[in-house]
Motif scaffolding. Structure first.
Motif, mmCIF file in Angstrom:
data_model
loop_
_atom_site.group_PDB
_atom_site.id
_atom_site.type_symbol
_atom_site.label_atom_id
_atom_site.label_comp_id
_atom_site.label_asym_id
_atom_site.label_seq_id
_atom_site.Cartn_x
_atom_site.Cartn_y
_atom_site.Cartn_z
ATOM 1 N N ARG A 291 0.773 -1.179 -0.097
ATOM 2 C CA ARG A 291 0.073 0.022 0.000
ATOM 3 C C ARG A 291 0.880 1.376 0.016
ATOM 4 N N GLU A 292 1.851 1.070 0.788
ATOM 5 C CA GLU A 292 2.849 2.438 0.920
ATOM 6 C C GLU A 292 3.609 2.579 -0.316
ATOM 7 N N PHE A 293 3.956 1.544 -0.763
ATOM 8 C CA PHE A 293 4.691 1.535 -2.236
ATOM 9 C C PHE A 293 3.979 2.032 -3.281
ATOM 10 N N ALA A 294 2.475 1.696 -3.480
ATOM 11 C CA ALA A 294 1.763 2.132 -4.465
ATOM 12 C C ALA A 294 1.402 3.554 -4.110
ATOM 13 N N GLN A 295 1.116 3.742 -3.020
ATOM 14 C CA GLN A 295 0.723 5.376 -2.691
ATOM 15 C C GLN A 295 1.840 6.217 -3.141
ATOM 16 N N HIS A 296 3.301 5.878 -2.706
ATOM 17 C CA HIS A 296 4.180 6.925 -2.920
ATOM 18 C C HIS A 296 5.358 6.510 -4.041
ATOM 19 N N ASN A 297 5.403 5.446 -4.640
ATOM 20 C CA ASN A 297 6.336 5.200 -5.614
ATOM 21 C C ASN A 297 5.588 5.227 -6.936
ATOM 22 N N THR A 298 4.337 4.360 -7.198
ATOM 23 C CA THR A 298 3.559 4.383 -8.348
ATOM 24 C C THR A 298 3.596 5.810 -9.118
ATOM 25 N N PRO A 299 3.254 7.042 -8.574
ATOM 26 C CA PRO A 299 3.221 8.276 -8.800
ATOM 27 C C PRO A 299 4.432 8.541 -9.670
ATOM 28 N N ILE A 300 5.623 8.201 -9.139
ATOM 29 C CA ILE A 300 7.166 8.395 -9.760
ATOM 30 C C ILE A 300 6.980 7.554 -11.046
#
Length: 183
Positions: A125-134
């Protein structure tokens, strides 16, 4: 934002694909971008729409890899004049709220799980929220620029995706209140 959870997920994932999943462009019926000149504002709304696990490989094959799929939704709202109040208007609200055009896209990002990592939902969840936008942001910028030009809007350039400060909650929108170039 929890950097240790993001790192945990990043240590076990490889990005294997990023594709345009769906798109939508809607220009108001009473708006002609070549005729109407004036101050316009741009509001960008974005976020993770959904995630899912999938198997990669042929059905019945001896081995298959696990894929983690993220659908990332983006939307640009071009409005007349000043600020824009609500998040994402319904079709009925669009005309009344001053939205001249809406350009939206969903991107599918696929990550391969590297090993037999016991899935940690919080880390994903944290990865999706903060890395996928990048990962998505450069593709989103290009898609928006190209499609805004195709429908006759002035050049739309959105800024770089900025990482949130550690104390910030989930990012969901970037507001750019300046007039669009050429307006």
């Amino acid at each position: 934002m929890n950097p240790s959870l993001i790192r945990e997920a990043a240590d076990h994932l490889d990005i294997v694909g990023l594709t345009l999943w769906s798109s939508r462009i809607e220009v108001g019926r009473n708006f002609n971008p070549q005729v109407e000149v004036g101050e316009m504002s741009l509001k960008i709304v974005w976020g993770v729409a959904r995630t899912a696990l999938a198997k990669m490989g042929r059905e019945g094959a001896a081995s298959s890899e696990q894929l983690w799929q993220v659908i990332f939704r983006t939307e640009a709202l071009i409005t007349k004049g000043g600020s824009f109040e609500s998040d994402v208007p319904s079709s009925e609200e669009t005309a009344a709220s001053g939205v001249l055009a809406t350009l939206g896209a969903e991107f599918l990002i696929q990550y391969r799980l590297r090993d037999q990592w016991p899935l940690n939902d919080d880390a994903l969840r944290e990865f999706a929220q903060h890395n996928t936008p990048i990962h998505v942001w450069p593709y989103w910028r290009e898609w928006l620029q190209s499609n805004a030009t195709r429908v006759g809007l002035p050049s739309v350039v959105i800024g770089m995706h900025m990482l949130p400060k550690a104390q910030d909650a989930a990012p969901s929108e970037v507001e750019q209140p300046k007039a669009l170039p050429g307006s």
